[in-house]
Design an enzyme around this catalytic site. Sequence first.
Site, PDB file in Angstrom:
ATOM      1  N   GLY A 321       0.820  -1.195   0.000  1.00  0.00           N
ATOM      2  CA  GLY A 321       0.000   0.000   0.000  1.00  0.00           C
ATOM      3  C   GLY A 321       0.853   1.244   0.000  1.00  0.00           C
ATOM      4  O   GLY A 321       0.358   2.353  -0.124  1.00  0.00           O
ATOM      5  N   SER A 339       9.536   2.219  -3.825  1.00  0.00           N
ATOM      6  CA  SER A 339       9.593   1.148  -4.816  1.00  0.00           C
ATOM      7  C   SER A 339       9.218  -0.180  -4.186  1.00  0.00           C
ATOM      8  O   SER A 339       8.164  -0.736  -4.463  1.00  0.00           O
ATOM      9  CB  SER A 339      10.992   1.062  -5.435  1.00  0.00           C
ATOM     10  OG  SER A 339      11.107  -0.045  -6.308  1.00  0.00           O
TER      11      SER A 339
END
Length: 434
Positions: A321, A339
């Site tokens: 998330g 990332s």
Amino acid sequence: MSHKRIPKRKAALAAGSVAALGAAALLLPNANASQSHSDDATPKTFKATDVTDVASQLASQLGDTFAGSYYDAGKQQLVINVVGNDSNVVNQIEKAGAVANEVHNSTSTLKAAAKTLKADATIPGTAWAVDPKTNEIRVTADSTVTGTKWDTLTSTVKGLGSDVATVKKSTGTFKTFVDGGDAIFGGGARCSLGFNVTASDGSPAFLTAGHCGVAAAQWSDAQNGAPIATVDQATFPGNGDFSLVKYDDPNTQTNSAVNVGNGQSVEITQAADAAVGQQVFRMGSTTGLHDGNVTGLDATVNYPEGTVTGLIQTDVCAEPGDSGGSLFTQDGSAIGLTSGGSGDCTAGGETFFQPVTTALAAVGATLGTSDAGAGGAADPSASAGASDPAGAGDQSGGAVDPSASASASDPTGDAGDQSGAGADDGSGLVTATP
């Protein structure tokens, strides 16, 4: 001053940026620390965002003797690694206000070692980056690297020579964190808006993770909602993990601010390169606000989808998330886009970020907006929480005061499962493995 409420769409689109230095002061004490000027032989104190320029200048001056640099946050000093004990080199470093540190491995030695790792040990579930504090390459392997894969990795590291690289095992798995700050949704994936930008053609846009950009072409600010933005460029895997997403409505008004909860936002005033040792803050829709330190630059991560290079390595925690979300500093500098990595905000772990400066240069965009919308200063009396109408939920994972926020400072912490979709709490990131 209280944060001025903006309509849902504007709030959702502002979450990944940063607004109001008042909030920066609240979030990040010592935000106004400045460089002191003293005798040339006495180390100067620097703000973390100032050291990259000084280090770059010294690197060009010192040539092959320069072997990396890092920021000593405790002393607010810039440390320059050098090979050899040439007094002229030391004098140049001290004249610049930095501290000289003699080391064994040269930059060329470490680059050659990294090249060997790429050629012989590009194994999914591995990552490496130079650690200037130890003057070695730090190699990490996740739980999937076993048997012959582990043997190949360790033998390759051993073959690099003594004190060139170290390898450690993580119990989690390296994967992308598909989730976000102010949540965005596309193609069944949930990611995070990173920073609002202006595209090269003058249109409003935002940066997010590249693995989000390749997961879906169109994105919405609400789950199952109508698309509001379309991917223009995306890089993943390869030389980075970033994408430029343009708003479909060219009249969209956005803020250059990061939503830190309870209607508060922190102004982002510039993009800056990261420095090893500096404190950074990450905002995510799953875990809220967390802080930690940069531990490596130009990191290579071998995700299951492929190899990504040029990333920032940190000990800041993250969970599903959080992909695409904002990494920023105490002075309101945009540093990175979330990332992936291994670990969680209970056990800790490693998290990697796409440098914002590199992403901006690659897509030809400019940080911020040509016509910024409303963005007020944070109310210092307000506590952290998600009052953003774009989908508020539990914000317990991140407090506005970094001393109270959860921080994954243990880079050896066990890594948890990073799969699954995170809940939309309006903090600015998105999750769901594409």
